[in-house]
Design a protein around this motif. Structure first.
Motif, PDB file in Angstrom:
ATOM      1  N   GLY A 203       0.820  -1.210   0.000  1.00  0.00           N
ATOM      2  CA  GLY A 203       0.000   0.000   0.000  1.00  0.00           C
ATOM      3  C   GLY A 203       0.845   1.247   0.000  1.00  0.00           C
ATOM      4  N   HIS A 204       0.187   2.377  -0.067  1.00  0.00           N
ATOM      5  CA  HIS A 204       0.869   3.668  -0.111  1.00  0.00           C
ATOM      6  C   HIS A 204       1.532   3.963   1.241  1.00  0.00           C
ATOM      7  N   VAL A 205       2.572   4.770   1.179  1.00  0.00           N
ATOM      8  CA  VAL A 205       3.291   5.124   2.407  1.00  0.00           C
ATOM      9  C   VAL A 205       2.336   5.822   3.398  1.00  0.00           C
ATOM     10  N   ASP A 206       2.481   5.479   4.653  1.00  0.00           N
ATOM     11  CA  ASP A 206       1.674   6.064   5.733  1.00  0.00           C
ATOM     12  C   ASP A 206       0.211   5.624   5.758  1.00  0.00           C
ATOM     13  N   HIS A 207      -0.147   4.657   4.956  1.00  0.00           N
ATOM     14  CA  HIS A 207      -1.541   4.197   4.994  1.00  0.00           C
ATOM     15  C   HIS A 207      -1.770   3.168   6.101  1.00  0.00           C
ATOM     16  N   GLY A 208      -0.684   2.744   6.741  1.00  0.00           N
ATOM     17  CA  GLY A 208      -0.856   1.904   7.928  1.00  0.00           C
ATOM     18  C   GLY A 208      -0.388   0.461   7.800  1.00  0.00           C
ATOM     19  N   LYS A 209       0.510   0.189   6.871  1.00  0.00           N
ATOM     20  CA  LYS A 209       0.989  -1.188   6.674  1.00  0.00           C
ATOM     21  C   LYS A 209       1.691  -1.709   7.929  1.00  0.00           C
ATOM     22  N   THR A 210       2.649  -0.901   8.431  1.00  0.00           N
ATOM     23  CA  THR A 210       3.428  -1.334   9.594  1.00  0.00           C
ATOM     24  C   THR A 210       2.528  -1.490  10.811  1.00  0.00           C
ATOM     25  N   THR A 211       1.625  -0.536  10.993  1.00  0.00           N
ATOM     26  CA  THR A 211       0.704  -0.596  12.127  1.00  0.00           C
ATOM     27  C   THR A 211      -0.142  -1.866  12.048  1.00  0.00           C
ATOM     28  N   LEU A 212      -0.601  -2.183  10.841  1.00  0.00           N
ATOM     29  CA  LEU A 212      -1.426  -3.388  10.676  1.00  0.00           C
ATOM     30  C   LEU A 212      -0.627  -4.644  11.030  1.00  0.00           C
ATOM     31  N   VAL A 302      -9.352  -1.521   4.095  1.00  0.00           N
ATOM     32  CA  VAL A 302      -9.578  -0.078   4.069  1.00  0.00           C
ATOM     33  C   VAL A 302      -9.352   0.415   5.496  1.00  0.00           C
ATOM     34  N   ASN A 303      -8.201   1.040   5.687  1.00  0.00           N
ATOM     35  CA  ASN A 303      -7.715   1.352   7.034  1.00  0.00           C
ATOM     36  C   ASN A 303      -8.117   2.765   7.474  1.00  0.00           C
ATOM     37  N   LYS A 304      -7.861   3.037   8.734  1.00  0.00           N
ATOM     38  CA  LYS A 304      -8.123   4.344   9.365  1.00  0.00           C
ATOM     39  C   LYS A 304      -9.610   4.692   9.341  1.00  0.00           C
ATOM     40  N   MET A 305     -10.435   3.656   9.485  1.00  0.00           N
ATOM     41  CA  MET A 305     -11.875   3.891   9.493  1.00  0.00           C
ATOM     42  C   MET A 305     -12.302   4.669  10.741  1.00  0.00           C
ATOM     43  N   ASP A 306     -11.410   4.737  11.732  1.00  0.00           N
ATOM     44  CA  ASP A 306     -11.723   5.499  12.950  1.00  0.00           C
ATOM     45  C   ASP A 306     -11.688   7.005  12.702  1.00  0.00           C
ATOM     46  N   LYS A 307     -11.075   7.419  11.622  1.00  0.00           N
ATOM     47  CA  LYS A 307     -10.934   8.848  11.357  1.00  0.00           C
ATOM     48  C   LYS A 307     -12.246   9.459  10.853  1.00  0.00           C
ATOM     49  N   ALA A 308     -12.448  10.719  11.226  1.00  0.00           N
ATOM     50  CA  ALA A 308     -13.686  11.395  10.852  1.00  0.00           C
ATOM     51  C   ALA A 308     -13.789  11.539   9.329  1.00  0.00           C
ATOM     52  N   ILE A 338     -11.220  -1.456   8.324  1.00  0.00           N
ATOM     53  CA  ILE A 338     -10.503  -1.747   9.563  1.00  0.00           C
ATOM     54  C   ILE A 338      -9.932  -0.470  10.182  1.00  0.00           C
ATOM     55  N   SER A 339      -9.519  -0.586  11.421  1.00  0.00           N
ATOM     56  CA  SER A 339      -8.668   0.428  12.016  1.00  0.00           C
ATOM     57  C   SER A 339      -7.490  -0.320  12.631  1.00  0.00           C
ATOM     58  N   ALA A 340      -6.364  -0.216  11.963  1.00  0.00           N
ATOM     59  CA  ALA A 340      -5.176  -0.935  12.442  1.00  0.00           C
ATOM     60  C   ALA A 340      -4.776  -0.390  13.798  1.00  0.00           C
ATOM     61  N   LEU A 341      -4.977   0.923  13.988  1.00  0.00           N
ATOM     62  CA  LEU A 341      -4.576   1.577  15.227  1.00  0.00           C
ATOM     63  C   LEU A 341      -5.405   1.077  16.403  1.00  0.00           C
ATOM     64  N   LYS A 342      -6.722   0.937  16.176  1.00  0.00           N
ATOM     65  CA  LYS A 342      -7.606   0.540  17.266  1.00  0.00           C
ATOM     66  C   LYS A 342      -7.876  -0.963  17.276  1.00  0.00           C
TER      67      LYS A 342
HETATM   68  P1  GDP Z   1       3.052   2.614   6.584  1.00  0.00           P
HETATM   69  O1  GDP Z   1       3.962   3.652   6.030  1.00  0.00           O
HETATM   70  O2  GDP Z   1       2.026   2.177   5.568  1.00  0.00           O
HETATM   71  O3  GDP Z   1       3.734   1.450   7.203  1.00  0.00           O
HETATM   72  O4  GDP Z   1       2.167   3.330   7.720  1.00  0.00           O
HETATM   73  P2  GDP Z   1       2.324   3.271   9.304  1.00  0.00           P
HETATM   74  O5  GDP Z   1       1.819   1.986   9.823  1.00  0.00           O
HETATM   75  O6  GDP Z   1       3.691   3.684   9.675  1.00  0.00           O
HETATM   76  O7  GDP Z   1       1.273   4.376   9.730  1.00  0.00           O
HETATM   77  C1  GDP Z   1       1.410   5.736   9.372  1.00  0.00           C
HETATM   78  C2  GDP Z   1       0.672   6.605  10.351  1.00  0.00           C
HETATM   79  O8  GDP Z   1      -0.732   6.329  10.310  1.00  0.00           O
HETATM   80  C3  GDP Z   1       1.133   6.366  11.776  1.00  0.00           C
HETATM   81  O9  GDP Z   1       1.176   7.602  12.436  1.00  0.00           O
HETATM   82  C4  GDP Z   1       0.030   5.491  12.362  1.00  0.00           C
HETATM   83  O10 GDP Z   1      -0.141   5.677  13.728  1.00  0.00           O
HETATM   84  C5  GDP Z   1      -1.199   5.981  11.602  1.00  0.00           C
HETATM   85  N1  GDP Z   1      -2.222   4.941  11.504  1.00  0.00           N
HETATM   86  C6  GDP Z   1      -2.050   3.668  11.091  1.00  0.00           C
HETATM   87  N2  GDP Z   1      -3.224   3.000  11.151  1.00  0.00           N
HETATM   88  C7  GDP Z   1      -4.138   3.859  11.607  1.00  0.00           C
HETATM   89  C8  GDP Z   1      -5.547   3.763  11.888  1.00  0.00           C
HETATM   90  O11 GDP Z   1      -6.188   2.726  11.734  1.00  0.00           O
HETATM   91  N3  GDP Z   1      -6.167   4.888  12.342  1.00  0.00           N
HETATM   92  C9  GDP Z   1      -5.504   6.051  12.527  1.00  0.00           C
HETATM   93  N4  GDP Z   1      -6.196   7.094  12.968  1.00  0.00           N
HETATM   94  N5  GDP Z   1      -4.185   6.175  12.276  1.00  0.00           N
HETATM   95  C10 GDP Z   1      -3.505   5.102  11.844  1.00  0.00           C
END
Ligand code: GDP
Length: 704
Positions: A203-212, A302-308, A338-342
């Motif tokens: 996926g794109h950078v910062d979309h939450g791959k590592t968090t997932l 589809v990540n970050k569903m917790d965001k407004a 999904i929300s990888a964060l939550k």
């Molecule tokens: P990567 O570059 O795809 O590996 O993305 P990261 O996992 O490093 O996440 C990038 C940023 O998005 C970090 O600040 C995470 O905390 C944030 N993030 C990842 N998943 C979520 C989510 O489900 N919800 C929210 N609100 N933020 C998230």
């Protein structure tokens, strides 16, 4: 041109895949498995048959692209005024002349309770190539414009000119080349058992791959049991609902394709992470193309569903527009919010992975010789070379002798991703292996050996082989050799351009260059410079890179020195198109031409010790030694062979001309009679020319 998955069509018609296959059987189609795809024509035939049998039409079909309000009105049989009214109730005021984005169309259909499926849009209407052609070019443009596809209906070139191949109808969807994975020598299909799926997150950078990946690792029961002491070995295993899943710990398509370029197709499934607030971004598209090129199925998270700002519907529409039709739209791509964060939706995602793995039926022979790949390697200052190995077949045990790329060794110790020592590693299980002589490279093949001598010899043999100077495996010129008889040749292209406008122009022009025997497949097309990842993709999928107004930076140049692929840079779109056209023509199977060289009449037969010689008179043309010949008696061909010897007054000759006498010996034939005719001929392959295609191509109207 598009293909539809059997599963998707079954879903559309409200049938089980099995019921759908029964319908297909009635149509004389026997797909090998329910995981396959159908071409548009077959899908439509099924829809017709379904309608006939059950009296109801299938759901309305919406193309995966923006729709004009008029087009929509016609599809759903409502007048434009009513649609506008409904759009306003959805808070949308859309100008008439602008097409409605797909997500809005979907919202509207949902609001109206209209059942629908989204389908791949119909191919683009022809776009004239010559718009791009510089004025100084002289060639008449109507000829230049001939799409080779036009030949397919009227004059079937392959049928009229080649004797051997069964023509593949032009415009046929791209047959996805099934990647046949190499297996160990003692592989036995009767011993196959299910193995856990191996998953890569992209996926794109910062979309939450590592968090997932972190979230999945942490919520996994197995990790908790051991108290969270995990080690980075490049992959880890998760147990969910009694089933194992292996995750590759290096997210992104770069590593994925780099491994593929080295011959290691490790991944069974790709999880594409798309942030719901950001939507599909350039690297998302790149990831989609890389996964598609590898023919690996995709599940979208589809990540970050917790965001407004999260907008799930918009992401679905964006995916549909890029050929990934979500199940929500009647397609086959599972899109899980999904929300990888939550940690929300993760169970659902894991469940979907297991479901897909069952469809794929990933299997292995655990009793074969150990067989796998090096995922990564590093030098431990105290222990020596450490390599993470993923076993594909067989079972790797402590004490085994192995070859890993150009090195070898004995498995002294194996640890899993939790740092726990393990005695054996089963298929799909990643383990860190200690005991190799040297550092292997990521992507290197790992193979069990019966003894140290064999292991060392194999490693040495590979070392020698690797030292040959590298050359591109596939170039625009050599693509011709790629296709096998009766198969459609594929021309795999990666297009990089300076701006979207030129990229679109190039794509449109190339899409029109169809030919019954050649399919152009776009592995990837994007704006931007040529990258190392593009080169890996070209290597992994036997592609050629075409760059328009882009540069090759020095690092990429140096990669090309090591890992060469055919990269061509252009400043004029016309030149690019012309080169591809020439490649297509090069790909045409050569025309087989027979030329009669001459005829000789048998006037006497001499049976000598060395063999029978026919005393002949050359009536016509010439007889050439070594050429093919046929023996004709009373107008009937007795057989064909070769002219073995040719003599004129006891002297060996290479050819004898018309009006002369000679002695002819024919390979394997001695039964000559007076009056027989020996006809010499030759077979040659003639390359077809651009001119020839033009002549055979009926004129097509040029759209205004
Ligand atoms: P990567 O570059 O795809 O590996 O993305 P990261 O996992 O490093 O996440 C990038 C940023 O998005 C970090 O600040 C995470 O905390 C944030 N993030 C990842 N998943 C979520 C989510 O489900 N919800 C929210 N609100 N933020 C998230």
């Amino acid at each position: 041109m598009s293909r539809i998955r059997i599963y998707a069509l079954a879903k559309e018609l409200g049938l089980t895949p099995k019921e759908l296959i029964l319908l297909l059987n009635e149509l004389g189609e026997f797909p090998k498995s329910a995981t396959g795809t159908l071409d548009e024509a077959t899908a439509n035939a099924v829809r017709e048959l379904y309608k006939e049998k059950y009296g109801k039409p299938s759901k309305i079909q919406i193309p995966a692209r923006p729709l004009s309000i008029f087009e929509l009105a016609e599809k759903i049989q409502l007048d434009v005024g009513t649609i506008v009214h409904h759009l306003m109730t959805l808070g949308q005021v859309s100008p008439f002349h602008e097409p409605l984005p797909l997500d809005l169309v979907v919202r509207l259909l949902n609001a109206l309770n209209i059942e629908f499926t989204v389908v791949q849009p119909e191919p683009l209407s022809p776009v004239t190539v010559d718009q791009e052609r510089p004025e100084q070019r002289e060639e008449p443009k109507t000829e230049e414009l001939q799409p080779l596809a036009a030949a397919k209906d009227k004059t079937d070139i392959s049928a009229t000119e080649t004797e051997t191949s069964a023509p593949t109808p032009g415009g046929e969807p791209i047959p996805v080349t099934q990647t046949v994975k190499p297996v160990p020598p003692d592989f036995d299909p009767n011993r196959l058992v299910l193995r856990p799926p191996i998953v890569t997150v992209m996926g794109h950078v910062d979309h939450g791959k590592t968090t997932l990946l972190d979230t999945i690792r942490k919520t996994n029961i197995a990790a908790r049991e051991v108290g969270q002491i995990t080690q980075h070995i490049g992959a880890y295993e998760v147990e969910w609902d009694g089933r194992k899943i292996t995750f590759i710990d290096t997210p992104g398509h770069e590593a994925f394709t780099a491994l593929r370029a080295r011959g290691a197709q490790v991944t069974d499934l790709v999880i594409l992470v798309v942030a719901a607030d950001d939507g599909v971004m350039p690297q998302t598209e790149e990831a989609i193309n890389h996964a598609k090129a590898a023919d690996v199925p995709i599940i979208v998270a589809v990540n970050k569903m917790d965001k407004a700002e999260a907008d799930f519907e918009r992401v679905l529409a964006q995916l549909a527009e890029r050929g990934l039709i979500p199940t929500q739209y009647g397609g086959s791509i599972a899109c899980i919010p999904i929300s990888a964060l939550k940690g929300e939706g993760i169970d659902h995602l894991l469940e979907e992975i297991i479901l897909q793995a069952d469809l794929l039926a990933t299997k292995a022979d655990p009793q074969a010789t150990p067989w796998g790949y090096v995922l990564e390697s590093r030098m431990d200052p105290r222990k020596g070379p450490l390599a993470t190995v993923i076993v594909e077949h067989g079972t790797l045990r402590e004490g085994d002798w192995i070859v890993a790329g150009k090195t070898y060794g004995r498995v002294k110790q194996m640890t899993d991703w939790r740092g726990q020592r393990v005695q054996e590693a089963k298929p799909s299980q990643p383990v860190s292996v200690l005991g190799l002589e040297d550092l292997p490279e990521a992507g290197d093949r790992v193979e069990g050996a019966p003894d140290p001598k064999t292991a060392r010899e194999k490693a040495e043999a590979r070392r020698v082989k690797k030292e040959a100077p590298p050359r591109p495996e596939i170039t625009l010129e050599t693509l011709y050799a790629q296709g096998e008889d009766g198969k459609t040749n594929e021309l795999n292209l990666i297009i990089k351009a300076d701006v979207q406008g030129s990229l679109d122009a190039i794509t449109h022009a190339l899409e029109r260059l169809e030919h019954p025997e050649v399919t152009i497949r776009f592995l990837h097309k994007a704006v931007g410079p040529i990258t190392e990842t593009d080169i890996d993709l070209a290597r992994a999928s036997k592609g050629v890179i075409l760059g328009f107004n882009v540069r090759l930076d020095p690092t990429v140049r140096s990669v090309l020195q090591r890992e060469p692929v055919d990269v061509r840079l252009y400043q004029v779109i016309y030149d690019l198109i012309d080169d591809v056209k020439k490649a297509i023509l090069g790909q045409l199977k050569p025309k087989i031409v027979e030329t009669v060289l001459g005829q000789a009449e048998v006037r006497a037969v001499f049976r000598l010790k060395a063999g029978t010689v026919a005393g002949c008179f050359v009536r016509k043309g010439k007889i050439v030694v070594g050429s093919r010949c046929r023996i004709i008696r009373g107008g009937q061909v007795l057989g064909t062979s070769r002219i073995a010897s040719l003599r004129h007054f006891k002297q060996d000759r290479t050819e004898i001309l018309e009006g002369m006498e000679c002695g002819i010996g024919v390979d394997g034939f001695s039964d000559f009679q007076e009056g027989d005719v020996i006809e010499a001929y030759q077979i040659s392959e003639e390359q077809r020319t651009l001119q020839e295609i033009k002549e055979r191509t009926p004129a097509v109207p040029v759209p205004a």
